[in-house]
Design a protein around this motif. Sequence first.
Motif, short mmCIF file in Angstrom:
data_model
loop_
_atom_site.label_atom_id
_atom_site.label_comp_id
_atom_site.label_asym_id
_atom_site.label_seq_id
_atom_site.Cartn_x
_atom_site.Cartn_y
_atom_site.Cartn_z
N ALA A 69 0.81 -1.23 0.00
CA ALA A 69 0.00 0.00 0.00
C ALA A 69 0.84 1.27 0.00
O ALA A 69 0.28 2.36 0.01
CB ALA A 69 -0.94 0.01 1.20
N GLY A 70 2.17 1.14 -0.07
CA GLY A 70 3.03 2.31 -0.08
C GLY A 70 3.92 2.39 1.14
O GLY A 70 3.62 1.80 2.19
N THR A 71 5.01 3.12 1.00
CA THR A 71 5.95 3.27 2.11
C THR A 71 5.32 4.09 3.24
O THR A 71 4.38 4.87 3.02
CB THR A 71 7.23 3.98 1.65
OG1 THR A 71 6.91 5.32 1.24
CG2 THR A 71 7.90 3.24 0.49
N ALA A 72 5.87 3.91 4.43
CA ALA A 72 5.38 4.70 5.56
C ALA A 72 5.60 6.19 5.31
O ALA A 72 4.77 7.03 5.69
CB ALA A 72 6.10 4.27 6.84
N THR A 73 6.70 6.54 4.65
CA THR A 73 6.99 7.95 4.35
C THR A 73 5.94 8.53 3.41
O THR A 73 5.47 9.66 3.60
CB THR A 73 8.39 8.09 3.74
OG1 THR A 73 9.35 7.50 4.62
CG2 THR A 73 8.74 9.54 3.51
N LEU A 74 5.59 7.77 2.38
CA LEU A 74 4.56 8.26 1.45
C LEU A 74 3.21 8.37 2.14
O LEU A 74 2.49 9.36 1.96
CB LEU A 74 4.47 7.34 0.24
CG LEU A 74 3.36 7.70 -0.76
CD1 LEU A 74 3.52 9.12 -1.29
CD2 LEU A 74 3.32 6.70 -1.92
N LYS A 75 2.86 7.37 2.93
CA LYS A 75 1.57 7.43 3.63
C LYS A 75 1.50 8.65 4.54
O LYS A 75 0.45 9.30 4.65
CB LYS A 75 1.33 6.15 4.42
CG LYS A 75 0.92 4.95 3.58
CD LYS A 75 0.47 3.82 4.49
CE LYS A 75 -0.14 2.68 3.70
NZ LYS A 75 -0.73 1.66 4.60
N ALA A 76 2.61 8.97 5.19
CA ALA A 76 2.62 10.15 6.06
C ALA A 76 2.42 11.42 5.24
O ALA A 76 1.71 12.35 5.66
CB ALA A 76 3.94 10.21 6.83
N ALA A 77 3.03 11.48 4.04
CA ALA A 77 2.85 12.65 3.18
C ALA A 77 1.41 12.75 2.69
O ALA A 77 0.86 13.86 2.59
CB ALA A 77 3.82 12.57 2.00
#
Length: 402
Positions: free
Chosen positions: A70-78
């Motif tokens: 579902a995407g990296t943690a960094t991308l999800k935070a963004a």
Amino acid sequence: MNNSQIARRMQSVRPSPTAAISDRVRALEAAGRQVINLGEGELDFATPAHISYAGIEAIVQQQTKYTAVAGTATLKAAIAAKFARDNQLHYRPEEIIAGSGAKQLIFNALLATLDAGQQVIIPAPYWVSYPDMVRLAEGEPVIVPCSEQSGWKLTPEQLARALTPATRWLILNSPGNPTGAIYSAEELRALADLLTDYPQVLIMADDIYEPLRYDNTPFASFAQAAPQMTGRTLTVNGVSKSHAMTGWRLGYAGGPQWLIAAMQILQSQSTSNPSSISQAAAVAALNHPAAFLGDWLETLDQRRQQVLRMVAATDGLSASAPQGAFYLFARCTGLLGRTTPTGETLHDDSALANWLLEQTQVAVLHGSAFGMPGYLRIAYAVEDGLLAQACQRISDACAQLR
């Protein structure tokens, strides 16, 4: 292979008209024709440099492996920060998913939730892929024609007539493709009020054109306007239109955890994670202010006005000014039934679009592809000089019809 070997679900699905016109343009160009493509939904602007460099840096840093589906943690935070900052929507990481374009996420959501015969309400004009995605998921598209007089928007009265116990989804696209129509917060709340008595209905808020708005027209996402519907709403967005990143293939969505989990299962068994490089670029896109957007909108507005002037000056065409996106949806019924210089009668919008392509080497899309016959969609996200040429060619060609 013959048709008897193809799954039955494919018999009701057509190729994407936008992809088909682009393929035809490429074929004509390969044959030496100089075609101006006003049929494709793609900005001509370059991806902003800081975003491209973030992708390059990801490659240099060897961020080229699988990521979480579902995407990296960094991308999800963004993504979470973007939703909170711009839409006052607050999603936890498990309520967010990134995919290979918003298109994939819409398809996965429908496939994960529709059983045979369940209905999806789609206001027309609509983005060309909605009905076929529904059919592929074995659902039933319920097309509700909206009028130019109502601003191309679904009214509460129309929604009330379309809702049934079999309704599973309502799809709302704002700003809309192909019309550029934008729902106000009040209009969204009026629709939400009707959905209270239909708890089985989910709402798809396709916000992909969110920042591309003119004349300071305000924007509200569905769950933002009607917070009581947050648990039933999938808010879909991406970086393709907002940051000129169509080829990067990166979309994202926020919604109830059970739905995101189901979409993630589907994604894990199909494409897996979106490109790791595209994810890194999207982080840069979402975390930095879009300082370029003002210049982009100024350019797009000038182009919008140019096409509006051409349409107003062309006998047989008319259009209202779009509030957002980068399309003009022009009524062409005044040209239908007319005859070309070679004696061909243009009976419908498809014939007119085909004739314009052959006669002027300008590609536009017929309104029938969007569920609204008698119109042409003109995409004006092309370089200014080419747009001026295209407008002149269309105007000159239409003047030849009798």
